[in-house]
Design an enzyme around this catalytic site. Structure first.
Site, mmCIF file in Angstrom:
data_model
loop_
_atom_site.group_PDB
_atom_site.id
_atom_site.type_symbol
_atom_site.label_atom_id
_atom_site.label_comp_id
_atom_site.label_asym_id
_atom_site.label_seq_id
_atom_site.Cartn_x
_atom_site.Cartn_y
_atom_site.Cartn_z
ATOM 1 N N ASN A 111 0.828 -1.205 0.000
ATOM 2 C CA ASN A 111 0.000 0.000 0.000
ATOM 3 C C ASN A 111 0.861 1.254 0.000
ATOM 4 O O ASN A 111 1.958 1.271 0.564
ATOM 5 C CB ASN A 111 -0.930 0.001 1.218
ATOM 6 C CG ASN A 111 -1.883 -1.179 1.179
ATOM 7 O OD1 ASN A 111 -2.030 -1.803 0.133
ATOM 8 N ND2 ASN A 111 -2.511 -1.484 2.294
ATOM 9 N N HIS A 128 5.786 -0.615 -2.766
ATOM 10 C CA HIS A 128 5.355 0.109 -3.976
ATOM 11 C C HIS A 128 5.381 1.623 -3.790
ATOM 12 O O HIS A 128 4.702 2.340 -4.516
ATOM 13 C CB HIS A 128 3.949 -0.363 -4.391
ATOM 14 C CG HIS A 128 3.911 -1.773 -4.900
ATOM 15 N ND1 HIS A 128 2.762 -2.533 -4.935
ATOM 16 C CD2 HIS A 128 4.889 -2.569 -5.413
ATOM 17 C CE1 HIS A 128 3.035 -3.744 -5.435
ATOM 18 N NE2 HIS A 128 4.315 -3.784 -5.725
#
Ligand code: BJW
Length: 252
Positions: A111, A128
């Site tokens: 997330n 990410h």
């Protein structure tokens, strides 16, 4: 005594809690599902309203940004607003507490919303990136912004280069630090928790495969079945905002 599905879930949660109580190193991988109960849509939820005709898979690419940076930036600004308004939920807080109860816990998140950090989890590995940071496309570093009054696009305050969100798009490399530490944790852990992820996107989804090969106890928490489900040792089918606090209570 409970019967039916609730009884089965209780029995599985009891076994998961037992594994956590005995664990030396717990590796947790979270995905968009853990933030769903904070009001942030998951990545594979269909977009609604203004964004209904777009697919996230098509917007989260370097090619889309090159072709149409205005549209990609509008999507990210809309999502930034959602993230800024969101609060961590009971699932985020339970993982922060779990880190205090086990000898070693590595938390890897796909997330980009920073909600684990806001719930108090230490050392979160952002696989990410983070949607609230800007990165200069020229210098490839996190940068301060200045608005381009002509185009409305954000520019790097230092060099004037076009800024982009500091996230990992399809086809891009995972940041080296989180990638290395997460891979080592998946190799070393004796319990691997996969929470709220569809287990579709690699290399993140490969972490559970490493843990399975190393004979760790793999526990999945997700209301829906995924590609990981048939291989996991325990599947706790339900929303993480309910399952994780219940699991924590059972660890005692
Ligand atoms: C709940 C719930 C509740 C609902 N409680 N649960 C091997 C095989 C095949 C393909 C590849 C491969 N290796 C690489 C690839 C290509 C590609 C890939 O994986 N493609 C697949 C689609 C097949 N991977 C990449 O391109 C990666 N890069 C790469 O490999 O680089 C190689 C390279 C090396 C060296 C140099 C250069 C290149 C990069 C992947 C980047 C992914 N980025 C995104 C966007 C981030 C920015 C942004 O947010 O905008 O990351 S895509 C998107 O997917 C996002 C997510 O983090 C990621 C995972 O999604 P997630 O979290 O699982 O969410 P959902 O929506 O899919 O699922 C939600 C789940 O929650 C569901 O299961 C629900 O049931 C559940 N849920 N409510 C608990 N209350």
């Amino acid at each position: 005594m409970k019967s039916g599905a609730a009884g089965v879930l209780d029995e599985l949660a009891g076994r998961a809690a037992e594994a956590l109580r005995k664990a030396r190193h717990v590796c947790v991988l979270t995905g968009a599902g853990i933030s769903a109960e904070s009001g942030i849509p998951t990545f594979r939820d269909a977009l609604t309203g203004l964004w209904a005709k777009f697919s996230p898979e098509e917007l989260a690419t370097p090619e889309a940004f090159e072709r149409d940076p205005e549209t990609v930036w509008s999507w990210y600004e809309w999502r930034r607003q959602l993230v800024r308004q969101a609060q961590p939920n009971a699932g985020h807080f339970a993982l922060a507490e779990l880190a205090r109860r086990v000898p070693c816990l590595t938390l890897v998140t796909q997330n980009v919303d920073g909600l684990h950090q806001r719930a108090g989890s230490p050392g979160v590995l952002e696989y990410h990136g983070n949607i609230l940071r800007d990165r200069c496309t020229v210098e490839q570093i996190v940068a301060e912004r200045s608005e381009d009054t002509r185009t409305g696009l954000p520019r790097c305050a230092a060099c004037g280069g076009l800024l982009r969100p500091d996230v990992v798009w399809f086809g891009e490399a995972i940041p080296a630090g989180p990638m290395t530490v997460a891979a080592a944790a998946a190799e070393d852990c004796d319990v691997f928790l996969s929470v709220g992820t569809s287990s579709l996107v690699y290399p993140a989804a490969g972490l559970a495969e490493v843990a399975l090969r190393r004979r760790a106890t793999v526990i999945e928490i997700n209301p829906n079945a995924t590609d990981l489900s048939p291989h996991a040792d325990l599947v706790l089918a339900g929303p993480s905002g309910q399952i994780l606090p219940a699991l924590l209570r059972q660890t005692g």
